[in-house]
Design a protein around this motif. Structure first.
Motif, PDB file in Angstrom:
ATOM      1  N   UNK A 160       0.809  -1.227   0.000  1.00  0.00           N
ATOM      2  CA  UNK A 160       0.000   0.000   0.000  1.00  0.00           C
ATOM      3  C   UNK A 160       0.845   1.281   0.000  1.00  0.00           C
ATOM      4  N   UNK A 161       0.277   2.322  -0.612  1.00  0.00           N
ATOM      5  CA  UNK A 161       0.930   3.645  -0.652  1.00  0.00           C
ATOM      6  C   UNK A 161       0.020   4.618   0.104  1.00  0.00           C
ATOM      7  N   UNK A 162       0.104   4.578   1.392  1.00  0.00           N
ATOM      8  CA  UNK A 162      -0.777   5.404   2.196  1.00  0.00           C
ATOM      9  C   UNK A 162      -0.444   6.874   2.028  1.00  0.00           C
ATOM     10  N   UNK A 163      -1.497   7.684   1.896  1.00  0.00           N
ATOM     11  CA  UNK A 163      -1.300   9.123   1.704  1.00  0.00           C
ATOM     12  C   UNK A 163      -0.628   9.460   0.393  1.00  0.00           C
ATOM     13  N   UNK A 164      -0.652   8.538  -0.551  1.00  0.00           N
ATOM     14  CA  UNK A 164      -0.016   8.784  -1.840  1.00  0.00           C
ATOM     15  C   UNK A 164       1.490   8.723  -1.802  1.00  0.00           C
ATOM     16  N   UNK A 165       2.063   8.268  -0.681  1.00  0.00           N
ATOM     17  CA  UNK A 165       3.516   8.224  -0.529  1.00  0.00           C
ATOM     18  C   UNK A 165       4.008   6.792  -0.667  1.00  0.00           C
ATOM     19  N   UNK A 166       5.045   6.620  -1.445  1.00  0.00           N
ATOM     20  CA  UNK A 166       5.557   5.296  -1.764  1.00  0.00           C
ATOM     21  C   UNK A 166       6.665   4.890  -0.795  1.00  0.00           C
ATOM     22  N   UNK A 167       6.572   3.701  -0.304  1.00  0.00           N
ATOM     23  CA  UNK A 167       7.647   3.087   0.469  1.00  0.00           C
ATOM     24  C   UNK A 167       8.102   3.959   1.633  1.00  0.00           C
ATOM     25  N   UNK A 168       7.182   4.155   2.595  1.00  0.00           N
ATOM     26  CA  UNK A 168       7.473   4.885   3.831  1.00  0.00           C
ATOM     27  C   UNK A 168       7.857   6.346   3.580  1.00  0.00           C
ATOM     28  N   UNK A 169       7.389   6.910   2.462  1.00  0.00           N
ATOM     29  CA  UNK A 169       7.687   8.303   2.171  1.00  0.00           C
ATOM     30  C   UNK A 169       9.135   8.565   1.824  1.00  0.00           C
ATOM     31  N   UNK A 170       9.863   7.547   1.396  1.00  0.00           N
ATOM     32  CA  UNK A 170      11.279   7.710   1.052  1.00  0.00           C
ATOM     33  C   UNK A 170      11.425   8.606  -0.162  1.00  0.00           C
ATOM     34  N   UNK A 171      12.300   9.601  -0.071  1.00  0.00           N
ATOM     35  CA  UNK A 171      12.459  10.563  -1.166  1.00  0.00           C
ATOM     36  C   UNK A 171      12.996   9.900  -2.427  1.00  0.00           C
ATOM     37  N   UNK A 172      13.820   8.858  -2.287  1.00  0.00           N
ATOM     38  CA  UNK A 172      14.381   8.158  -3.443  1.00  0.00           C
ATOM     39  C   UNK A 172      13.655   6.842  -3.716  1.00  0.00           C
ATOM     40  N   UNK A 173      12.354   6.798  -3.410  1.00  0.00           N
ATOM     41  CA  UNK A 173      11.605   5.549  -3.550  1.00  0.00           C
ATOM     42  C   UNK A 173      11.561   5.064  -4.994  1.00  0.00           C
ATOM     43  N   UNK A 174      11.488   5.991  -5.956  1.00  0.00           N
ATOM     44  CA  UNK A 174      11.423   5.567  -7.360  1.00  0.00           C
ATOM     45  C   UNK A 174      12.734   4.911  -7.791  1.00  0.00           C
ATOM     46  N   UNK A 175      13.849   5.489  -7.371  1.00  0.00           N
ATOM     47  CA  UNK A 175      15.141   4.894  -7.705  1.00  0.00           C
ATOM     48  C   UNK A 175      15.306   3.547  -7.008  1.00  0.00           C
ATOM     49  N   UNK A 176      14.836   3.475  -5.755  1.00  0.00           N
ATOM     50  CA  UNK A 176      14.875   2.200  -5.051  1.00  0.00           C
ATOM     51  C   UNK A 176      14.090   1.140  -5.818  1.00  0.00           C
ATOM     52  N   UNK A 177      12.903   1.500  -6.284  1.00  0.00           N
ATOM     53  CA  UNK A 177      12.056   0.541  -6.991  1.00  0.00           C
ATOM     54  C   UNK A 177      12.736   0.042  -8.254  1.00  0.00           C
ATOM     55  N   UNK A 178      13.350   0.951  -9.003  1.00  0.00           N
ATOM     56  CA  UNK A 178      14.033   0.542 -10.241  1.00  0.00           C
ATOM     57  C   UNK A 178      15.202  -0.398  -9.932  1.00  0.00           C
ATOM     58  N   UNK A 179      16.007  -0.041  -8.921  1.00  0.00           N
ATOM     59  CA  UNK A 179      17.153  -0.883  -8.569  1.00  0.00           C
ATOM     60  C   UNK A 179      16.698  -2.245  -8.067  1.00  0.00           C
ATOM     61  N   UNK A 180      15.647  -2.257  -7.256  1.00  0.00           N
ATOM     62  CA  UNK A 180      15.157  -3.521  -6.711  1.00  0.00           C
ATOM     63  C   UNK A 180      14.670  -4.446  -7.815  1.00  0.00           C
ATOM     64  N   UNK A 181      14.002  -3.895  -8.825  1.00  0.00           N
ATOM     65  CA  UNK A 181      13.533  -4.726  -9.941  1.00  0.00           C
ATOM     66  C   UNK A 181      14.709  -5.344 -10.688  1.00  0.00           C
TER      67      UNK A 181
END
Length: 286
Positions: free
Chosen positions: A162-183
């Motif tokens: 879930x993305x509570x409050x529209x924030x991804x992954x605990x509101x991490x500022x680099x969440x998009x980069x994290x997601x790309x690296x994790x994939x």
């Protein structure tokens, strides 16, 4: 096992038992302790087996122990990886080549996390499942003990919420980069464990549920280092910029992620406050 092998196994178990103090495993020393290290019944208690059976193992009178019993003894006696493998061979159950990512965290690593009160630290599997964490990590990110196992996977959470409050992954500022690296790291893990049903099932779930993951997966890019640092948007203490460090546990294909702050900084004060607050009454964003 023949009698010689039983004696070797019993001698090894006794030698490992005698080197551990009660304090090492959180037991009171008690009065009139006549044996070095732990008593047999204490090892049996820690390993969840009967004291009589454990005594027979040390006395070379017990039948062949199962792999489950050997795993419980490994944890109870705090064996290193080399000692665990030696124990398995003595018991006639040589180590198996893992077909999937290891989920077993060494007790010494769990102890290390607990000895870092000023840093938030988690252990991740090759597929980004959170396997172990310390109290500050639970306060900064989420109380993982309250989640079922499948919901502790950070790749699944990054892409499927879930993305509570529209924030991804605990509101991490680099969440998009994290997601790309994790994939990209998950693609490398899938190649290492091609026959593991959990890995292939996770990939299939992500492909079915996330167009973003599907685009990244189709690129066939791989990565070897996680990206999980930046600023966390915490609901109680506000923005918390952290430094991220990675310790590779190559023998288990795991990583320790450590999040810390410069001493005396506002972030360090925020982490100190979180260590006091803990996870009580927290609505940590997903």
């Amino acid at each position: 096992m023949d009698q010689r092998e039983r004696r070797e196994l019993g001698d090894f178990l006794r030698s490992r038992r005698e080197r551990i103090t009660p304090a090492d495993v959180g037991l009171p020393a008690g009065p009139r302790r006549r044996t070095p290290g732990l008593r047999r019944e204490e090892v049996a208690q820690l390993a969840f087996i009967s004291a009589e059976y454990y005594a027979r193992l040390e006395q070379a009178r017990a039948p062949h122990p199962s792999r489950e019993v050997l795993a419980q003894l490994t944890r109870a006696l705090r064996l290193t990886d080399a000692e665990r493998d030696h124990l398995l061979r003595l018991a006639g159950a040589p180590p198996e080549t893992p077909s999937g990512p290891s989920r077993e965290v060494r007790p010494s690593i769990v102890d290390l996390l607990r000895r870092m009160p000023d840093a938030a630290a988690v252990v991740l599997s090759a597929t980004y499942e959170v396997l172990a964490w310390n109290d500050l990590a639970a306060a900064l990110l989420e109380d993982f003990s309250a989640l079922p196992r499948r919901d502790r996977n950070l790749v699944r959470r990054a892409y499927l919420g879930p993305h509570q409050g529209g924030r991804r992954l605990y509101g991490l500022s680099d969440a998009d980069e994290f997601a790309r690296t994790a994939a990209r790291q998950l693609r490398a893990a899938a190649a290492r464990y091609p026959d593991d049903a959990e890995v292939s099932g996770l990939v299939a779930e992500l492909l079915a549920g996330s167009a973003e993951f599907t685009r990244i997966w189709a690129s066939h890019d791989v990565a070897d280092r996680p990206a999980f640092c930046g600023t966390f948007a915490h609901p109680l203490v506000g923005p918390v910029p952290v430094r991220g460090d990675v310790l590779d546990l190559t023998d288990r294909d795991q990583r320790v992620l450590v999040y810390s702050a410069a001493p005396g900084s506002p972030s360090a004060e925020a982490l100190r406050l979180l260590s006091v607050i803990g996870t009580q009454s927290m609505g940590v964003p997903g």
